[in-house]
Design a protein around this motif. Sequence first.
Motif, PDB file in Angstrom:
ATOM      1  N   ILE A 114      10.664   5.439  -3.322  1.00  0.00           N
ATOM      2  CA  ILE A 114      10.745   5.196  -1.889  1.00  0.00           C
ATOM      3  C   ILE A 114      12.120   5.592  -1.378  1.00  0.00           C
ATOM      4  O   ILE A 114      13.123   5.492  -2.102  1.00  0.00           O
ATOM      5  CB  ILE A 114      10.438   3.718  -1.561  1.00  0.00           C
ATOM      6  CG1 ILE A 114      10.247   3.515  -0.057  1.00  0.00           C
ATOM      7  CG2 ILE A 114      11.533   2.792  -2.106  1.00  0.00           C
ATOM      8  CD1 ILE A 114       9.727   2.127   0.310  1.00  0.00           C
ATOM      9  N   THR A 115      12.183   6.070  -0.141  1.00  0.00           N
ATOM     10  CA  THR A 115      13.442   6.470   0.483  1.00  0.00           C
ATOM     11  C   THR A 115      13.646   5.683   1.771  1.00  0.00           C
ATOM     12  O   THR A 115      12.729   5.031   2.279  1.00  0.00           O
ATOM     13  CB  THR A 115      13.444   7.974   0.813  1.00  0.00           C
ATOM     14  OG1 THR A 115      12.461   8.224   1.844  1.00  0.00           O
ATOM     15  CG2 THR A 115      13.112   8.809  -0.416  1.00  0.00           C
ATOM     16  N   ILE A 134       3.948   6.643  -3.217  1.00  0.00           N
ATOM     17  CA  ILE A 134       5.243   6.058  -3.576  1.00  0.00           C
ATOM     18  C   ILE A 134       5.088   5.113  -4.762  1.00  0.00           C
ATOM     19  O   ILE A 134       4.183   4.273  -4.794  1.00  0.00           O
ATOM     20  CB  ILE A 134       5.840   5.312  -2.374  1.00  0.00           C
ATOM     21  CG1 ILE A 134       6.190   6.309  -1.269  1.00  0.00           C
ATOM     22  CG2 ILE A 134       7.070   4.511  -2.774  1.00  0.00           C
ATOM     23  CD1 ILE A 134       6.658   5.669   0.016  1.00  0.00           C
ATOM     24  N   ASN A 145      -0.330   1.297   6.869  1.00  0.00           N
ATOM     25  CA  ASN A 145       0.724   1.939   6.078  1.00  0.00           C
ATOM     26  C   ASN A 145       0.244   2.484   4.741  1.00  0.00           C
ATOM     27  O   ASN A 145       1.058   2.951   3.947  1.00  0.00           O
ATOM     28  CB  ASN A 145       1.857   0.932   5.854  1.00  0.00           C
ATOM     29  CG  ASN A 145       2.550   0.545   7.142  1.00  0.00           C
ATOM     30  OD1 ASN A 145       3.073   1.396   7.852  1.00  0.00           O
ATOM     31  ND2 ASN A 145       2.536  -0.747   7.460  1.00  0.00           N
ATOM     32  N   LYS A 195       9.479   4.636   8.461  1.00  0.00           N
ATOM     33  CA  LYS A 195       8.183   5.109   8.954  1.00  0.00           C
ATOM     34  C   LYS A 195       7.130   4.003   8.883  1.00  0.00           C
ATOM     35  O   LYS A 195       6.034   4.159   9.420  1.00  0.00           O
ATOM     36  CB  LYS A 195       7.713   6.309   8.138  1.00  0.00           C
ATOM     37  CG  LYS A 195       8.504   7.580   8.378  1.00  0.00           C
ATOM     38  CD  LYS A 195       8.010   8.714   7.486  1.00  0.00           C
ATOM     39  CE  LYS A 195       8.829   9.984   7.690  1.00  0.00           C
ATOM     40  NZ  LYS A 195       8.406  11.062   6.758  1.00  0.00           N
ATOM     41  N   LEU A 199       1.018   6.238   3.951  1.00  0.00           N
ATOM     42  CA  LEU A 199       2.447   6.442   3.726  1.00  0.00           C
ATOM     43  C   LEU A 199       2.866   5.967   2.343  1.00  0.00           C
ATOM     44  O   LEU A 199       3.633   6.638   1.641  1.00  0.00           O
ATOM     45  CB  LEU A 199       3.247   5.698   4.798  1.00  0.00           C
ATOM     46  CG  LEU A 199       4.770   5.640   4.610  1.00  0.00           C
ATOM     47  CD1 LEU A 199       5.381   7.021   4.775  1.00  0.00           C
ATOM     48  CD2 LEU A 199       5.401   4.651   5.593  1.00  0.00           C
ATOM     49  N   LEU A 200       2.369   4.803   1.935  1.00  0.00           N
ATOM     50  CA  LEU A 200       2.823   4.192   0.688  1.00  0.00           C
ATOM     51  C   LEU A 200       2.069   4.686  -0.542  1.00  0.00           C
ATOM     52  O   LEU A 200       2.536   4.475  -1.665  1.00  0.00           O
ATOM     53  CB  LEU A 200       2.693   2.671   0.790  1.00  0.00           C
ATOM     54  CG  LEU A 200       3.578   1.995   1.844  1.00  0.00           C
ATOM     55  CD1 LEU A 200       3.274   0.507   1.937  1.00  0.00           C
ATOM     56  CD2 LEU A 200       5.059   2.210   1.538  1.00  0.00           C
ATOM     57  N   GLU A 224      13.974   6.992   4.636  1.00  0.00           N
ATOM     58  CA  GLU A 224      13.096   7.597   5.643  1.00  0.00           C
ATOM     59  C   GLU A 224      11.705   6.974   5.578  1.00  0.00           C
ATOM     60  O   GLU A 224      11.068   6.728   6.614  1.00  0.00           O
ATOM     61  CB  GLU A 224      13.012   9.113   5.445  1.00  0.00           C
ATOM     62  CG  GLU A 224      14.200   9.885   5.982  1.00  0.00           C
ATOM     63  CD  GLU A 224      15.437   9.750   5.115  1.00  0.00           C
ATOM     64  OE1 GLU A 224      15.310   9.331   3.943  1.00  0.00           O
ATOM     65  OE2 GLU A 224      16.545  10.061   5.610  1.00  0.00           O
ATOM     66  N   ASP A 225      11.214   6.705   4.367  1.00  0.00           N
ATOM     67  CA  ASP A 225       9.924   6.021   4.224  1.00  0.00           C
ATOM     68  C   ASP A 225       9.981   4.634   4.847  1.00  0.00           C
ATOM     69  O   ASP A 225       9.057   4.209   5.544  1.00  0.00           O
ATOM     70  CB  ASP A 225       9.545   5.890   2.742  1.00  0.00           C
ATOM     71  CG  ASP A 225       9.323   7.223   2.061  1.00  0.00           C
ATOM     72  OD1 ASP A 225       8.764   8.134   2.701  1.00  0.00           O
ATOM     73  OD2 ASP A 225       9.717   7.352   0.888  1.00  0.00           O
TER      74      ASP A 225
END
Length: 677
Positions: free
Chosen positions: A8-9, A407, A400, A15, A403-404, A11-12
């Motif tokens: 994970i970053t 990751i 989410n 978001k 997005l996840l 930026e993540d």
Amino acid sequence: MATKKRPITVEDLWKIERLGSPSLSPDGAQLALALMRPSMEDNKSASSLWLLSTLGGAPRQLTHCGDKDGAPRWSPRGDRIAFTARREQDGRKDDETQIYLIAPDGGEAQRAAEVATGVEAFRWCPDGKRLLFASWVWPDAKGAKAQAARHKAFKERKESGYATSEAYYRHWDHNLPQGRVAHLHLMELGRAGGPARVRDLFEGSDYELGRAEPGANDFDIAPDGRHVVFAFDPAPVKRPDGRCALAEMELRSGRTRVIVRDAGWDCRNPRYSPDGERIAFTASHQEVRHTMPDQLAVWERDAGRWEVVSAEWDHEVHAPLHWEDDGQALLFCAEQQGRTHLWRFDLPDRRAEVVVRGGWVNGFDKAAGTLVTVADSANHPSQAHVHLAGAAPRRIESFNDALLDPIALARIEEVWIRGASAAGDGPGDPVQMWLAYPSGFDPKKKHPVLHNIHGGPHTGPGDNWHYRWNTQLFAARGYVVASVNYHGSSGFGYAFLDSITHRWGELELQDVEAGTDWLLQQRWVDARRVFAAGGSYGGYMVAWMNGHVAPGRYRAYICHAGCYDWVGMFADDAWSWHAKELGAWYWDDLERVNHQSPHRYAGSMSTPTLVIHGALDYRVPDAQGLAYYNTLKARGVDARLLWFPDENHWVLKPRNSRQWYGEFLDWIEQHTLQGPP
């Protein structure tokens, strides 16, 4: 072929869409909530209202035109949803937050009324034709026109000075509205689109709501719509540690009577029972100790008296309170050993049981037998679930997930160690420590360790998702992250929480050090790369450690918004608690205060430290961080400063957060790569 997952970053993190508090329709079929969507590109966040079906089906966005639509509440008849926003409508842009109304099947939201002084929080009346709301007003101005004139004049003034004689004049990151107090108002909605009528219920009286962010938990309306109950501070001089009483007003006549008042107790968060004959509220016995927990209390109309009903239950009750339909039990959240559960407290036998387990339950609502929760954990951000009798919890959104999905998140583990002995003799007390292991963790290899020391001190984080101090993001860089719930933390019983009072730094340091001792016994720990970071009281702790722990044990520290000098800290917004926590006012016993102050031990500080602070932080004024940084520089200690002119105790802007995480991780990695200390 499975796609390899990645760390994970930041930026993540920015978001992730963040779910607000839920509001159920009267039939329990739909859930309204605000969904906040941050934007790194725009460097801000926007929120809109969404409807989630508890029966099945995809979520639906309800509002599109506002930037900060929030706090939705269904009307009692389910025909409208009220919410707060600042918008432009009919060519007029809101100067202050207003109440808007929208039909659940969509259409354009309409401003309920123009309130010059704005709306802080609101509740529907049972008839669905009126709303109660809080607004900051000038107490000497009578009527809406006079308030509007005062508001216009204040906005157009050329002076910028803030003048006051109040003891309580600022909170968190803002000055309280100058010369104004929070009053409760009644809004009668116009018929057939006609104008609404607004009446200040406190006008001409000395009553006012609390000054620290007055909210919807401060008042309630009876099921018959004829009475209102509210919490108020009866003291003539308002202070941050004021003790509230409860009063009930008859709406038609305006007659008001105080129903709960005891100088030793702080009573808040009133809620009427379904029949209106009882009022549940939280009560804290401040005369005994300032750290006493909020307990569940009930006032009975027939008897005209109240009592604490959860006195034998060693947990703190969190608002909001929600009565079950039969009036025999209440729902609320409470912490327990690093988690926050939703509980049901049965009044006849005074027994509490867990209804929904955390993680961390952040919000809930119940209607027509349908229960919904919004909860997160250390492994995922907030999610919404529906809970029906006899059925497994069912998630009703997937905001989410996409997005996840790619990751790889850290594995979370809970361990218990022997920490300090609060009694001062015998074996140490059991202390909880959470560990976050990096994805792909190999116990055969050596790993750096980062202590993540929580603030408070009377909080108890653990199995929760945090945006400022995200253990997943720290672990993604290869660190094993340790979070110790030291003595003083909440959720482990009152004696554990109060054990540090008047001796700050002592037991907490022993607990963190016991955690480090445990970690150093693990074969996968690189003893040369152990770090400690903390914010607020956690920042106090790393400054305290710098003056008390032998150099070399920790490679470097990070101090965010940390308390450094307890005399200088008197500039904060919580000054009235200092003597209660430290055991004396500094002018009465400077030695005792300084004994608990990190600045006294500056002569022993030599460990490299990154200091972070925000100029809008009134809880820990930024002079604390600047004094600490300057001291380290004067002593020739390796130090770096990150100072934000536009942030408070938190870091809320996406770009600033990215800079915060960048400086944080760069500082640790810089000292990770250096040779042995």
